[in-house]
Design a protein around this motif. Structure first.
Motif, PDB file in Angstrom:
ATOM      1  N   MET A   1       4.605 -23.999 -33.503  1.00  0.00           N
ATOM      2  CA  MET A   1       3.565 -23.174 -32.895  1.00  0.00           C
ATOM      3  C   MET A   1       2.564 -24.049 -32.156  1.00  0.00           C
ATOM      4  N   THR A   2       2.032 -23.545 -31.097  1.00  0.00           N
ATOM      5  CA  THR A   2       1.013 -24.278 -30.362  1.00  0.00           C
ATOM      6  C   THR A   2      -0.346 -23.687 -30.644  1.00  0.00           C
ATOM      7  N   ALA A   3      -1.388 -24.516 -30.537  1.00  0.00           N
ATOM      8  CA  ALA A   3      -2.747 -24.029 -30.750  1.00  0.00           C
ATOM      9  C   ALA A   3      -3.111 -23.077 -29.632  1.00  0.00           C
ATOM     10  N   ALA A   4      -3.861 -22.032 -29.982  1.00  0.00           N
ATOM     11  CA  ALA A   4      -4.212 -21.026 -28.983  1.00  0.00           C
ATOM     12  C   ALA A   4      -5.237 -21.532 -28.001  1.00  0.00           C
ATOM     13  N   ALA A   5      -6.203 -22.275 -28.470  1.00  0.00           N
ATOM     14  CA  ALA A   5      -7.260 -22.758 -27.592  1.00  0.00           C
ATOM     15  C   ALA A   5      -8.023 -23.832 -28.319  1.00  0.00           C
ATOM     16  N   GLU A   6      -8.689 -24.686 -27.556  1.00  0.00           N
ATOM     17  CA  GLU A   6      -9.521 -25.696 -28.182  1.00  0.00           C
ATOM     18  C   GLU A   6     -10.632 -25.023 -28.967  1.00  0.00           C
ATOM     19  N   GLY A   7     -10.994 -25.641 -30.084  1.00  0.00           N
ATOM     20  CA  GLY A   7     -12.029 -25.064 -30.917  1.00  0.00           C
ATOM     21  C   GLY A   7     -11.444 -24.322 -32.107  1.00  0.00           C
ATOM     22  N   GLY A   8     -10.085 -24.343 -32.256  1.00  0.00           N
ATOM     23  CA  GLY A   8      -9.481 -23.738 -33.428  1.00  0.00           C
ATOM     24  C   GLY A   8      -8.624 -22.553 -33.071  1.00  0.00           C
ATOM     25  N   ALA A   9      -7.422 -22.528 -33.620  1.00  0.00           N
ATOM     26  CA  ALA A   9      -6.510 -21.423 -33.348  1.00  0.00           C
ATOM     27  C   ALA A   9      -6.755 -20.291 -34.329  1.00  0.00           C
ATOM     28  N   PRO A  10      -6.590 -19.069 -33.883  1.00  0.00           N
ATOM     29  CA  PRO A  10      -6.721 -17.944 -34.796  1.00  0.00           C
ATOM     30  C   PRO A  10      -5.495 -17.822 -35.673  1.00  0.00           C
ATOM     31  N   SER A  11      -5.586 -16.981 -36.689  1.00  0.00           N
ATOM     32  CA  SER A  11      -4.413 -16.656 -37.472  1.00  0.00           C
ATOM     33  C   SER A  11      -3.386 -16.002 -36.573  1.00  0.00           C
ATOM     34  N   LEU A  12      -2.116 -16.346 -36.771  1.00  0.00           N
ATOM     35  CA  LEU A  12      -1.060 -15.766 -35.949  1.00  0.00           C
ATOM     36  C   LEU A  12      -0.782 -14.322 -36.311  1.00  0.00           C
ATOM     37  N   THR A  13      -1.280 -13.870 -37.446  1.00  0.00           N
ATOM     38  CA  THR A  13      -1.031 -12.502 -37.871  1.00  0.00           C
ATOM     39  C   THR A  13      -2.281 -11.929 -38.521  1.00  0.00           C
ATOM     40  N   PRO A  14      -2.415 -10.600 -38.544  1.00  0.00           N
ATOM     41  CA  PRO A  14      -3.490  -9.995 -39.330  1.00  0.00           C
ATOM     42  C   PRO A  14      -3.318 -10.318 -40.810  1.00  0.00           C
ATOM     43  N   ALA A  15      -4.309  -9.956 -41.600  1.00  0.00           N
ATOM     44  CA  ALA A  15      -4.313 -10.316 -43.025  1.00  0.00           C
ATOM     45  C   ALA A  15      -3.037  -9.877 -43.731  1.00  0.00           C
ATOM     46  N   GLY A  16      -2.491  -8.741 -43.367  1.00  0.00           N
ATOM     47  CA  GLY A  16      -1.294  -8.244 -44.032  1.00  0.00           C
ATOM     48  C   GLY A  16       0.006  -8.699 -43.404  1.00  0.00           C
ATOM     49  N   GLY A  17      -0.063  -9.603 -42.422  1.00  0.00           N
ATOM     50  CA  GLY A  17       1.132 -10.047 -41.725  1.00  0.00           C
ATOM     51  C   GLY A  17       1.459  -9.145 -40.548  1.00  0.00           C
ATOM     52  N   LEU A  18       2.418  -9.570 -39.741  1.00  0.00           N
ATOM     53  CA  LEU A  18       2.831  -8.751 -38.611  1.00  0.00           C
ATOM     54  C   LEU A  18       3.379  -7.414 -39.102  1.00  0.00           C
ATOM     55  N   ARG A  19       3.020  -6.357 -38.421  1.00  0.00           N
ATOM     56  CA  ARG A  19       3.508  -5.031 -38.781  1.00  0.00           C
ATOM     57  C   ARG A  19       4.866  -4.797 -38.130  1.00  0.00           C
ATOM     58  N   LYS A  20       5.715  -4.118 -38.831  1.00  0.00           N
ATOM     59  CA  LYS A  20       7.054  -3.857 -38.317  1.00  0.00           C
ATOM     60  C   LYS A  20       7.101  -2.468 -37.698  1.00  0.00           C
ATOM     61  N   ARG A  21       7.569  -2.412 -36.473  1.00  0.00           N
ATOM     62  CA  ARG A  21       7.776  -1.111 -35.851  1.00  0.00           C
ATOM     63  C   ARG A  21       8.947  -0.430 -36.531  1.00  0.00           C
ATOM     64  N   LYS A  22       8.772   0.851 -36.841  1.00  0.00           N
ATOM     65  CA  LYS A  22       9.851   1.604 -37.458  1.00  0.00           C
ATOM     66  C   LYS A  22      10.978   1.767 -36.457  1.00  0.00           C
ATOM     67  N   SER A  23      12.184   1.462 -36.900  1.00  0.00           N
ATOM     68  CA  SER A  23      13.349   1.573 -36.027  1.00  0.00           C
ATOM     69  C   SER A  23      13.870   2.997 -36.049  1.00  0.00           C
ATOM     70  N   GLY A  24      14.268   3.483 -34.877  1.00  0.00           N
ATOM     71  CA  GLY A  24      14.780   4.839 -34.773  1.00  0.00           C
ATOM     72  C   GLY A  24      16.141   4.980 -35.421  1.00  0.00           C
ATOM     73  N   SER A  25      16.404   6.135 -35.996  1.00  0.00           N
ATOM     74  CA  SER A  25      17.718   6.424 -36.551  1.00  0.00           C
ATOM     75  C   SER A  25      18.029   7.891 -36.321  1.00  0.00           C
ATOM     76  N   ASP A  26      19.252   8.271 -36.582  1.00  0.00           N
ATOM     77  CA  ASP A  26      19.657   9.654 -36.357  1.00  0.00           C
ATOM     78  C   ASP A  26      19.477  10.522 -37.591  1.00  0.00           C
ATOM     79  N   GLY A  27      18.772  10.008 -38.613  1.00  0.00           N
ATOM     80  CA  GLY A  27      18.548  10.753 -39.840  1.00  0.00           C
ATOM     81  C   GLY A  27      19.520  10.368 -40.939  1.00  0.00           C
ATOM     82  N   SER A  28      20.608   9.720 -40.599  1.00  0.00           N
ATOM     83  CA  SER A  28      21.582   9.295 -41.596  1.00  0.00           C
ATOM     84  C   SER A  28      21.444   7.812 -41.924  1.00  0.00           C
ATOM     85  N   GLY A  29      20.449   7.166 -41.288  1.00  0.00           N
ATOM     86  CA  GLY A  29      20.279   5.738 -41.485  1.00  0.00           C
ATOM     87  C   GLY A  29      20.964   4.921 -40.408  1.00  0.00           C
ATOM     88  N   THR A  30      21.681   5.580 -39.527  1.00  0.00           N
ATOM     89  CA  THR A  30      22.367   4.876 -38.444  1.00  0.00           C
ATOM     90  C   THR A  30      21.373   4.506 -37.353  1.00  0.00           C
TER      91      THR A  30
END
Length: 314
Positions: A1-30
Protein backbone atom coordinates in the motif's frame (compact mmCIF):
# COMPACT_ATOMS: atom_id res chain seq x y z
CA UNK A 1 0.00 0.00 0.00
CA UNK A 2 1.13 3.53 -0.63
CA UNK A 3 0.68 6.46 1.74
CA UNK A 4 -2.27 8.63 0.84
CA UNK A 5 -0.61 11.95 1.48
CA UNK A 6 2.18 13.54 3.44
CA UNK A 7 1.27 14.12 7.04
CA UNK A 8 -0.08 10.61 7.63
CA UNK A 9 -2.25 8.15 5.76
CA UNK A 10 -5.81 7.51 6.82
CA UNK A 11 -7.15 4.11 7.69
CA UNK A 12 -7.79 2.14 4.51
CA UNK A 13 -11.16 1.04 5.85
CA UNK A 14 -13.86 2.27 8.22
CA UNK A 15 -13.80 0.93 11.78
CA UNK A 16 -15.79 -2.16 10.80
CA UNK A 17 -13.73 -2.91 7.69
CA UNK A 18 -14.76 -2.62 4.06
CA UNK A 19 -18.45 -3.30 3.55
CA UNK A 20 -19.42 -6.02 1.13
CA UNK A 21 -21.98 -5.28 -1.53
CA UNK A 22 -24.68 -7.91 -1.53
CA UNK A 23 -24.40 -10.05 -4.64
CA UNK A 24 -27.52 -10.57 -6.71
CA UNK A 25 -29.06 -14.02 -6.96
CA UNK A 26 -32.18 -15.55 -8.43
CA UNK A 27 -33.54 -16.54 -5.01
CA UNK A 28 -32.05 -20.03 -5.10
CA UNK A 29 -28.56 -18.86 -4.20
CA UNK A 30 -27.42 -18.93 -7.82
CA UNK A 31 -25.25 -15.95 -8.67
CA UNK A 32 -26.79 -13.75 -11.37
CA UNK A 33 -24.15 -11.01 -11.53
CA UNK A 34 -20.84 -11.16 -13.33
CA UNK A 35 -18.40 -10.36 -10.52
CA UNK A 36 -15.28 -10.01 -12.65
CA UNK A 37 -13.81 -6.53 -12.69
CA UNK A 38 -14.18 -4.72 -16.05
CA UNK A 39 -11.17 -3.54 -18.00
CA UNK A 40 -10.21 0.12 -17.83
CA UNK A 41 -11.89 2.27 -20.51
CA UNK A 42 -10.03 4.71 -22.70
CA UNK A 43 -9.16 7.75 -20.57
CA UNK A 44 -11.12 10.96 -20.90
CA UNK A 45 -9.47 13.82 -22.82
CA UNK A 46 -9.85 16.21 -19.88
CA UNK A 47 -9.94 15.11 -16.22
CA UNK A 48 -13.26 15.18 -14.35
CA UNK A 49 -14.50 14.36 -10.85
CA UNK A 50 -16.73 11.63 -9.49
CA UNK A 51 -18.96 13.67 -7.20
CA UNK A 52 -20.56 10.71 -5.41
CA UNK A 53 -18.90 7.39 -4.61
CA UNK A 54 -18.63 4.90 -1.76
CA UNK A 55 -15.04 3.71 -1.41
CA UNK A 56 -15.95 1.89 1.81
CA UNK A 57 -17.51 -0.93 -0.23
CA UNK A 58 -15.80 -3.86 -1.89
CA UNK A 59 -17.34 -5.90 -4.66
CA UNK A 60 -16.37 -8.60 -7.09
CA UNK A 61 -13.72 -11.28 -7.25
CA UNK A 62 -10.86 -8.84 -7.92
CA UNK A 63 -11.43 -6.27 -5.20
CA UNK A 64 -9.88 -2.81 -5.01
CA UNK A 65 -9.00 -1.11 -1.77
CA UNK A 66 -9.70 2.65 -1.65
CA UNK A 67 -6.17 3.71 -2.58
CA UNK A 68 -6.01 1.27 -5.48
CA UNK A 69 -9.38 2.53 -6.67
CA UNK A 70 -8.21 6.14 -6.64
CA UNK A 71 -5.00 5.29 -8.50
CA UNK A 72 -6.91 3.38 -11.18
CA UNK A 73 -9.40 6.25 -11.50
CA UNK A 74 -6.57 8.68 -12.24
CA UNK A 75 -5.48 6.58 -15.23
CA UNK A 76 -9.01 6.92 -16.64
CA UNK A 77 -9.13 10.71 -16.29
CA UNK A 78 -10.95 10.91 -12.95
CA UNK A 79 -8.81 13.30 -10.91
CA UNK A 80 -10.79 13.23 -7.66
CA UNK A 81 -13.89 11.98 -5.86
CA UNK A 82 -16.41 12.98 -3.24
CA UNK A 83 -16.49 10.12 -0.75
CA UNK A 84 -19.99 9.95 0.72
CA UNK A 85 -21.05 8.81 4.18
CA UNK A 86 -24.38 7.19 4.95
CA UNK A 87 -24.11 6.75 8.73
CA UNK A 88 -21.81 7.87 11.53
CA UNK A 89 -19.19 5.20 10.86
CA UNK A 90 -18.81 5.93 7.16
CA UNK A 91 -19.16 9.68 7.65
CA UNK A 92 -16.33 9.74 10.19
CA UNK A 93 -14.15 7.65 7.91
CA UNK A 94 -15.00 9.78 4.88
CA UNK A 95 -13.97 12.94 6.74
CA UNK A 96 -10.74 11.28 7.92
CA UNK A 97 -9.88 10.01 4.47
CA UNK A 98 -10.48 13.39 2.84
CA UNK A 99 -8.34 15.12 5.45
CA UNK A 100 -5.38 12.99 4.40
CA UNK A 101 -5.71 12.46 0.66
CA UNK A 102 -5.66 15.25 -1.96
CA UNK A 103 -7.82 13.20 -4.32
CA UNK A 104 -10.74 13.04 -1.89
CA UNK A 105 -13.36 15.42 -0.51
CA UNK A 106 -16.07 14.19 1.84
CA UNK A 107 -19.82 14.34 2.31
CA UNK A 108 -21.30 13.36 5.67
CA UNK A 109 -24.88 12.40 6.54
CA UNK A 110 -27.33 9.83 7.77
CA UNK A 111 -29.00 8.05 4.86
CA UNK A 112 -32.79 8.57 4.93
CA UNK A 113 -33.33 4.87 5.51
CA UNK A 114 -31.20 5.13 8.67
CA UNK A 115 -33.48 7.78 10.19
CA UNK A 116 -36.44 5.57 11.22
CA UNK A 117 -34.16 3.02 12.86
CA UNK A 118 -32.28 5.70 14.80
CA UNK A 119 -35.49 7.44 15.82
CA UNK A 120 -36.93 4.18 17.13
CA UNK A 121 -33.79 3.71 19.23
CA UNK A 122 -33.94 7.30 20.53
CA UNK A 123 -30.60 8.11 18.86
CA UNK A 124 -31.52 10.31 15.89
CA UNK A 125 -30.82 13.66 17.56
CA UNK A 126 -27.49 12.44 18.92
CA UNK A 127 -26.36 11.20 15.52
CA UNK A 128 -27.49 14.39 13.78
CA UNK A 129 -25.43 16.41 16.26
CA UNK A 130 -22.35 14.40 15.34
CA UNK A 131 -23.02 14.96 11.62
CA UNK A 132 -23.15 18.70 12.35
CA UNK A 133 -19.77 18.47 14.07
CA UNK A 134 -18.20 16.53 11.20
CA UNK A 135 -19.58 19.02 8.66
CA UNK A 136 -17.29 21.71 10.08
CA UNK A 137 -14.12 19.98 8.84
CA UNK A 138 -12.36 21.85 5.99
CA UNK A 139 -12.45 18.96 3.50
CA UNK A 140 -16.04 18.03 4.23
CA UNK A 141 -17.71 19.92 1.40
CA UNK A 142 -21.21 18.49 1.43
CA UNK A 143 -23.95 17.19 3.66
CA UNK A 144 -25.22 14.00 2.09
CA UNK A 145 -26.54 11.73 1.18
CA UNK A 146 -29.76 12.83 2.79
CA UNK A 147 -33.32 13.17 1.60
CA UNK A 148 -36.43 11.04 1.35
CA UNK A 149 -36.80 7.41 0.30
CA UNK A 150 -40.36 6.17 0.08
CA UNK A 151 -39.32 2.99 -1.74
CA UNK A 152 -37.85 1.28 1.31
CA UNK A 153 -39.55 3.20 4.12
CA UNK A 154 -43.26 2.99 4.81
CA UNK A 155 -45.65 5.54 6.26
CA UNK A 156 -44.55 4.79 9.82
CA UNK A 157 -40.98 5.92 9.11
CA UNK A 158 -41.65 9.07 7.14
CA UNK A 159 -41.80 11.49 10.07
CA UNK A 160 -38.26 10.46 11.05
CA UNK A 161 -37.09 10.89 7.45
CA UNK A 162 -38.55 14.38 7.28
CA UNK A 163 -36.95 15.35 10.62
CA UNK A 164 -33.58 14.04 9.49
CA UNK A 165 -33.78 15.65 6.04
CA UNK A 166 -34.78 19.05 7.39
CA UNK A 167 -31.98 18.98 9.96
CA UNK A 168 -29.43 18.06 7.29
CA UNK A 169 -30.60 20.99 5.18
CA UNK A 170 -30.02 23.35 8.09
CA UNK A 171 -26.58 21.84 8.76
CA UNK A 172 -25.53 22.42 5.14
CA UNK A 173 -26.71 26.03 5.28
CA UNK A 174 -25.04 26.65 8.65
CA UNK A 175 -21.66 25.54 7.26
CA UNK A 176 -22.09 27.02 3.79
CA UNK A 177 -21.52 23.71 2.03
CA UNK A 178 -23.41 21.74 -0.58
CA UNK A 179 -26.35 19.40 0.00
CA UNK A 180 -26.44 15.99 -1.71
CA UNK A 181 -29.97 14.64 -1.98
CA UNK A 182 -31.09 11.03 -2.08
CA UNK A 183 -34.54 11.08 -3.72
CA UNK A 184 -36.31 7.80 -4.34
CA UNK A 185 -40.01 7.72 -5.15
CA UNK A 186 -40.37 11.09 -3.44
CA UNK A 187 -39.79 13.79 -6.05
CA UNK A 188 -42.71 16.02 -5.10
CA UNK A 189 -42.05 15.69 -1.39
CA UNK A 190 -38.34 16.49 -1.77
CA UNK A 191 -39.09 19.61 -3.81
CA UNK A 192 -41.76 20.69 -1.31
CA UNK A 193 -39.37 20.21 1.62
CA UNK A 194 -36.59 22.18 -0.05
CA UNK A 195 -39.06 24.95 -0.81
CA UNK A 196 -40.49 25.03 2.71
CA UNK A 197 -37.19 24.84 4.60
CA UNK A 198 -35.10 26.76 2.07
CA UNK A 199 -32.56 24.97 -0.08
CA UNK A 200 -28.83 25.59 0.36
CA UNK A 201 -27.19 27.68 -2.35
CA UNK A 202 -25.63 24.54 -3.83
CA UNK A 203 -28.12 21.69 -3.87
CA UNK A 204 -27.38 18.48 -5.79
CA UNK A 205 -29.83 15.77 -6.76
CA UNK A 206 -27.51 12.77 -6.43
CA UNK A 207 -28.18 10.00 -8.97
CA UNK A 208 -30.85 12.14 -10.59
CA UNK A 209 -33.88 9.90 -11.08
CA UNK A 210 -36.54 12.34 -12.26
CA UNK A 211 -37.96 13.17 -15.64
CA UNK A 212 -37.81 16.27 -17.80
CA UNK A 213 -40.40 17.97 -15.59
CA UNK A 214 -38.16 17.65 -12.51
CA UNK A 215 -35.16 18.76 -14.57
CA UNK A 216 -37.04 21.95 -15.49
CA UNK A 217 -37.78 22.60 -11.80
CA UNK A 218 -34.06 22.20 -11.08
CA UNK A 219 -33.27 24.56 -13.94
CA UNK A 220 -35.57 27.19 -12.44
CA UNK A 221 -34.21 26.81 -8.90
CA UNK A 222 -30.54 26.50 -9.85
CA UNK A 223 -30.31 22.99 -8.39
CA UNK A 224 -27.65 20.66 -9.73
CA UNK A 225 -28.44 17.31 -11.34
CA UNK A 226 -25.88 14.53 -10.99
CA UNK A 227 -26.21 11.74 -13.52
CA UNK A 228 -24.97 8.21 -12.76
CA UNK A 229 -24.69 5.02 -14.78
CA UNK A 230 -28.48 4.71 -14.78
CA UNK A 231 -28.53 7.37 -17.50
CA UNK A 232 -26.91 4.83 -19.86
CA UNK A 233 -29.43 2.05 -19.20
CA UNK A 234 -31.55 0.99 -22.16
CA UNK A 235 -34.72 1.19 -20.06
CA UNK A 236 -34.08 4.78 -18.91
CA UNK A 237 -35.12 7.08 -21.78
CA UNK A 238 -36.72 9.49 -19.27
CA UNK A 239 -33.31 10.16 -17.73
CA UNK A 240 -31.82 10.99 -21.11
CA UNK A 241 -34.79 13.27 -21.82
CA UNK A 242 -34.12 15.00 -18.50
CA UNK A 243 -30.44 15.40 -19.34
CA UNK A 244 -31.31 16.83 -22.73
CA UNK A 245 -33.31 19.68 -21.16
CA UNK A 246 -31.03 20.24 -18.14
CA UNK A 247 -29.06 23.46 -18.16
CA UNK A 248 -25.50 22.30 -18.96
CA UNK A 249 -24.00 24.41 -16.16
CA UNK A 250 -26.11 22.45 -13.65
CA UNK A 251 -25.03 18.95 -14.77
CA UNK A 252 -22.65 16.80 -12.72
CA UNK A 253 -21.58 13.17 -13.07
CA UNK A 254 -21.02 10.34 -10.60
CA UNK A 255 -20.61 6.60 -10.28
CA UNK A 256 -22.41 5.87 -6.99
CA UNK A 257 -19.92 2.99 -6.97
CA UNK A 258 -20.01 0.12 -6.32
CA UNK A 259 -23.60 0.39 -7.56
CA UNK A 260 -25.16 1.41 -10.91
CA UNK A 261 -22.40 0.27 -13.25
CA UNK A 262 -22.99 1.88 -16.66
CA UNK A 263 -23.75 0.06 -19.89
CA UNK A 264 -22.29 -2.00 -21.44
CA UNK A 265 -21.13 -3.34 -18.06
CA UNK A 266 -24.37 -3.19 -16.10
CA UNK A 267 -24.37 -5.48 -13.06
CA UNK A 268 -20.60 -5.86 -12.81
CA UNK A 269 -18.49 -4.29 -10.04
CA UNK A 270 -18.40 -0.50 -10.34
CA UNK A 271 -15.65 1.93 -9.32
CA UNK A 272 -14.68 5.52 -10.21
CA UNK A 273 -12.38 4.39 -13.04
CA UNK A 274 -15.45 3.32 -15.04
CA UNK A 275 -16.96 6.80 -15.15
CA UNK A 276 -15.74 7.49 -18.73
CA UNK A 277 -18.55 5.23 -19.98
CA UNK A 278 -21.16 7.52 -18.41
CA UNK A 279 -19.38 10.71 -19.47
CA UNK A 280 -19.18 9.60 -23.10
CA UNK A 281 -22.89 8.74 -23.16
CA UNK A 282 -23.65 12.06 -21.50
CA UNK A 283 -21.76 13.93 -24.22
CA UNK A 284 -23.73 12.03 -26.88
CA UNK A 285 -27.04 13.05 -25.31
CA UNK A 286 -25.92 16.67 -24.99
CA UNK A 287 -24.69 16.61 -28.58
CA UNK A 288 -21.38 18.28 -27.79
CA UNK A 289 -17.69 17.38 -28.16
CA UNK A 290 -16.41 15.11 -25.40
CA UNK A 291 -13.54 17.38 -24.36
CA UNK A 292 -15.84 20.39 -24.02
CA UNK A 293 -18.28 18.36 -21.90
CA UNK A 294 -15.44 17.13 -19.67
CA UNK A 295 -14.13 20.65 -19.14
CA UNK A 296 -17.60 21.87 -18.22
CA UNK A 297 -18.25 18.95 -15.85
CA UNK A 298 -14.99 19.68 -14.03
CA UNK A 299 -15.84 23.38 -13.73
CA UNK A 300 -19.37 22.62 -12.51
CA UNK A 301 -18.06 20.22 -9.88
CA UNK A 302 -15.50 22.70 -8.55
CA UNK A 303 -18.22 25.36 -8.40
CA UNK A 304 -20.23 23.10 -6.10
CA UNK A 305 -17.49 21.67 -3.88
CA UNK A 306 -14.52 23.98 -4.26
CA UNK A 307 -10.99 22.94 -5.09
CA UNK A 308 -9.45 19.58 -4.21
CA UNK A 309 -6.10 21.33 -3.58
CA UNK A 310 -5.09 20.66 0.03
CA UNK A 311 -2.99 23.83 0.12
CA UNK A 312 -6.18 25.90 0.22
CA UNK A 313 -7.63 24.15 3.28
CA UNK A 314 -7.84 26.28 6.38
Amino acid sequence: MTAAAEGGAPSLTPAGGLRKRKSGSDGSGTQTRDLTRPASPDPLPFPVYDNHTHLEFEDGVDQLDPLESLALAATAGVRGVVQVGTDLETSRWSAEFAANDPRVLAAVALHPNEAPRLAAAGMLSEHLSEIARLAAAPRVRAVGETGLDFFRTGEDGRDAQYESFETHIEIAKAHGIALQIHDRDAHEEVVATLTRVGAPERTVFHCFSGDAALARICNERGWYMSFAGTMTFKNAPALREALAVARPELVLVETDAPFLTPEPLRGRPNAPYLMPHTVRRLAEVQGEPLELVCERLAANTERVYGTWDMDTDE
